[in-house]
Design an enzyme around this catalytic site. Sequence first.
Site, short mmCIF file in Angstrom:
data_model
loop_
_atom_site.label_atom_id
_atom_site.label_comp_id
_atom_site.label_asym_id
_atom_site.label_seq_id
_atom_site.Cartn_x
_atom_site.Cartn_y
_atom_site.Cartn_z
N CYS A 2 0.86 -1.18 0.00
CA CYS A 2 0.00 0.00 0.00
C CYS A 2 0.89 1.23 0.00
CB CYS A 2 -0.94 0.09 1.21
SG CYS A 2 -1.91 -1.38 1.50
N ARG A 27 2.85 0.39 -5.53
CA ARG A 27 2.81 -0.33 -4.26
C ARG A 27 1.49 -1.08 -4.05
NH1 ARG A 27 6.69 1.27 -0.79
NH2 ARG A 27 5.46 0.51 0.94
N TRP A 75 -3.23 -2.38 -1.50
CA TRP A 75 -3.03 -3.76 -1.98
C TRP A 75 -3.58 -4.64 -0.87
CZ3 TRP A 75 -0.09 -8.10 -0.45
CH2 TRP A 75 0.05 -9.09 -1.44
N ASN A 100 -0.16 1.42 6.17
CA ASN A 100 0.53 0.43 5.34
C ASN A 100 1.18 -0.57 6.28
OD1 ASN A 100 2.12 -0.93 3.43
ND2 ASN A 100 3.75 0.58 3.58
N GLY A 101 0.93 -1.86 6.08
CA GLY A 101 1.53 -2.86 6.96
C GLY A 101 0.48 -3.87 7.39
N GLU A 483 13.35 -16.65 -14.93
CA GLU A 483 12.98 -15.24 -14.94
C GLU A 483 12.07 -14.94 -16.14
OE1 GLU A 483 12.95 -12.99 -12.91
OE2 GLU A 483 12.84 -11.12 -14.02
N LYS A 487 8.32 -13.46 -15.82
CA LYS A 487 7.88 -12.24 -16.52
C LYS A 487 6.60 -12.52 -17.29
CE LYS A 487 9.65 -9.75 -14.98
NZ LYS A 487 10.63 -9.80 -13.95
N GLU A 490 3.57 -13.09 -14.95
CA GLU A 490 3.21 -11.87 -14.22
C GLU A 490 2.35 -10.92 -15.06
OE1 GLU A 490 6.38 -9.83 -11.34
OE2 GLU A 490 7.30 -10.47 -13.21
N HIS A 506 12.20 -36.15 -17.35
CA HIS A 506 11.72 -36.67 -16.06
C HIS A 506 10.30 -36.19 -15.74
CE1 HIS A 506 15.59 -38.41 -15.37
NE2 HIS A 506 16.17 -37.23 -15.57
N LYS A 605 4.58 -3.92 -6.46
CA LYS A 605 6.02 -3.87 -6.65
C LYS A 605 6.79 -4.09 -5.36
CE LYS A 605 9.48 -2.11 -9.36
NZ LYS A 605 9.59 -3.35 -10.08
C1 G6P Z 1 7.60 -8.21 -5.82
C2 G6P Z 1 7.92 -7.54 -7.14
C3 G6P Z 1 9.05 -8.26 -7.84
C4 G6P Z 1 10.26 -8.37 -6.93
C5 G6P Z 1 9.90 -9.00 -5.58
C6 G6P Z 1 11.04 -8.86 -4.59
O1 G6P Z 1 7.04 -9.45 -6.03
O2 G6P Z 1 6.77 -7.51 -7.98
O3 G6P Z 1 9.41 -7.56 -9.02
O4 G6P Z 1 11.23 -9.14 -7.55
O5 G6P Z 1 8.78 -8.32 -5.01
O6 G6P Z 1 11.22 -7.50 -4.33
P1 G6P Z 1 12.59 -6.84 -3.93
O7 G6P Z 1 12.26 -5.37 -3.80
O8 G6P Z 1 13.00 -7.43 -2.62
O9 G6P Z 1 13.57 -7.09 -5.00
#
Ligand code: G6P
Length: 610
Positions: A2, A27, A75, A100-101, A483, A487, A490, A506, A605
């Site tokens: 948030c 956020r 969020w 937030n928290g 990765e 991506k 996501e 396997h 994020k």
């Molecule tokens: C969230 C973001 C990702 C990120 C992850 C870890 O899931 O959407 O993009 O890799 O958090 O975040 P950090 O800030 O610790 O890299």
Amino acid sequence: MCGIVGAIAQRPVADILVEGLRRLEYRGYDSAGLAVLSESGKLQRLRCLGKVATLAEALADAPMPGTLGIAHTRWATHGEPSQRNAHPHICRERCALVHNGIIENHENLRELQRDAGHRFTSETDTEVIIHAIHDALEARHQLTDAVRICTQLLHGAYALGVIDRAHPECLVAARLGSPLVIGLGFQEHFIASDVPALLPVTNRFIFLEDGDLAELSRTSVRIWNAAGEEVQRPVRTSTLSVDATERGAYRHFMQKEIFEQPRAVAETLEGRIGTDQVLSAAFGPEAEALFAQVQSVTLVACGTSYHAGLVAKYWIESLAKVHCQVEVASEYRYRQPIVLDQSLFVSISQSGETADTLAALRMATQNGYLGTLAICNVAESSLVRESQFQLLTRAGPEIGVASTKAFTTQLVALLLLALALGHQRGLSAEREAHAVQVLRALPTQLERTLAIDADIAELAQAFVEKGHTLFLGRGEQHAIAMEGALKLKEISYIHAEAYPAGELKHGPLALIDEDMPVVVVAPNNALLEKLKSNLEEVRARGGQLFVFADDQVALQQTEGVRVLRLPESDDLIDPLVFSLPMQLLAYHVAALKGTDVDQPRNLAKSVTVE
Ligand code: G6P
């Protein structure tokens, strides 16, 4: 997570608050709201399900004049995304709060408060906070004292902004475990979860520390620490420009951030490599002595940052010949890990505020590690402040939820770490000098690699209608395949999985048919011939292969095998080079599908909750 914003000013604050929320939307973005105290002392509140743009439209129809206010973009953690669960939460039309928290003891507090006659209007953990503050206010405490009394009741994490009708000259803020900054203006002061939110109104900031309580008026800021002592915190000037967080001519932030990578990587390297060696001092004056003792490395991170750690394991083992383990922070923190002698703990995070990574670091500080090092993109973050050593990535603000330039700059930082450790542990001078040379050419190499964009935009058509995709790689490229899969899922919502190519037989081979595209990361390295055999296994079963290979790879494009060529690169930096087509593929598929590329559903994020 948030995002929260607050303002106390001589001018109307509603537009400042909404602009701040827009800049914090990374956020969280499932609902948004604001509360402003009117000139006549009435608490006005507006909340909407959906994004900040919806709130802005509603505000245009029903302006909220007033010079004191708080705002929030959410969020959801406790309670579904809905208008009733959106912040600010208020108590008896008197006081309002953004949070937030997570409050862990909210159920107990809720029961007590219900017995005391409070009526709950949401399912959030937050609402108990404003009722507790209200009760302290009714017991004739000043607002700042009321917030202090309330925070003593709370278990968990919070960043708070609070206003009260009876205190029109005062905005109170507090933080524990969730980030909060104060923005300093001329006869106006602000709070926000992050610096970019306030860049349109100030570039001077105070970063609150855990346990801090702050009282802002139009002309003053007072701060008390966790022990209740009044303290002065340093004022820092941000060098970020207001438009560092603007999209410019790009269609999405993610697209802009992909194309910023050559520059971000160049900046991350700046001042950290000499003519033929890595400058260990970049990690701090004591780093050289520390690195000389390291016998083992533990890398801990979440999400994309975890994938950077998986790549780094290969570099640390091969260049530094040091034992290395990589851990997902949310698992590591609840294990009882065996810490080998002379171990270095390294946390990797773009935000430096990820709750699980921070908790892992805090645990590590008790666990007998030789030292703690943070690789992070935010200088003022908790992770950086709480680690003994730091290496900052210099990606600049990353707004797209799917991480791109933060990832590649983490890889650069980790490669520097592997080389610096290697330097102390017998890495030959020639090999180090060669690595430095390769690193110096890396930004140009990435620039050349991005020329594949148009081909990938066209290729993306083949994925749009698919429900699943498999990604394959071997060695460190398995992490790049992971990765790539992350991506794609996501932002395009296509289910994607990554496998080390040797594991296909396997199990996952059973999934292969003409409906399952298989993306392959195939640099020209020692594992290429093995990888080619794995591809034959897919072809023989009718699978559709999309192979990213460098110029030197002898691989024919045939029926069912599409080959995309990247400029030839050195093995050492292949993980960086091959990350770019993975990002571009996910981006173009999502853009074609019309999903919300920068703010994919259900994600955020910065994950400052467990
Ligand atoms: C969230 C973001 C990702 C990120 C992850 C870890 O899931 O959407 O993009 O890799 O958090 O975040 P950090 O800030 O610790 O890299």
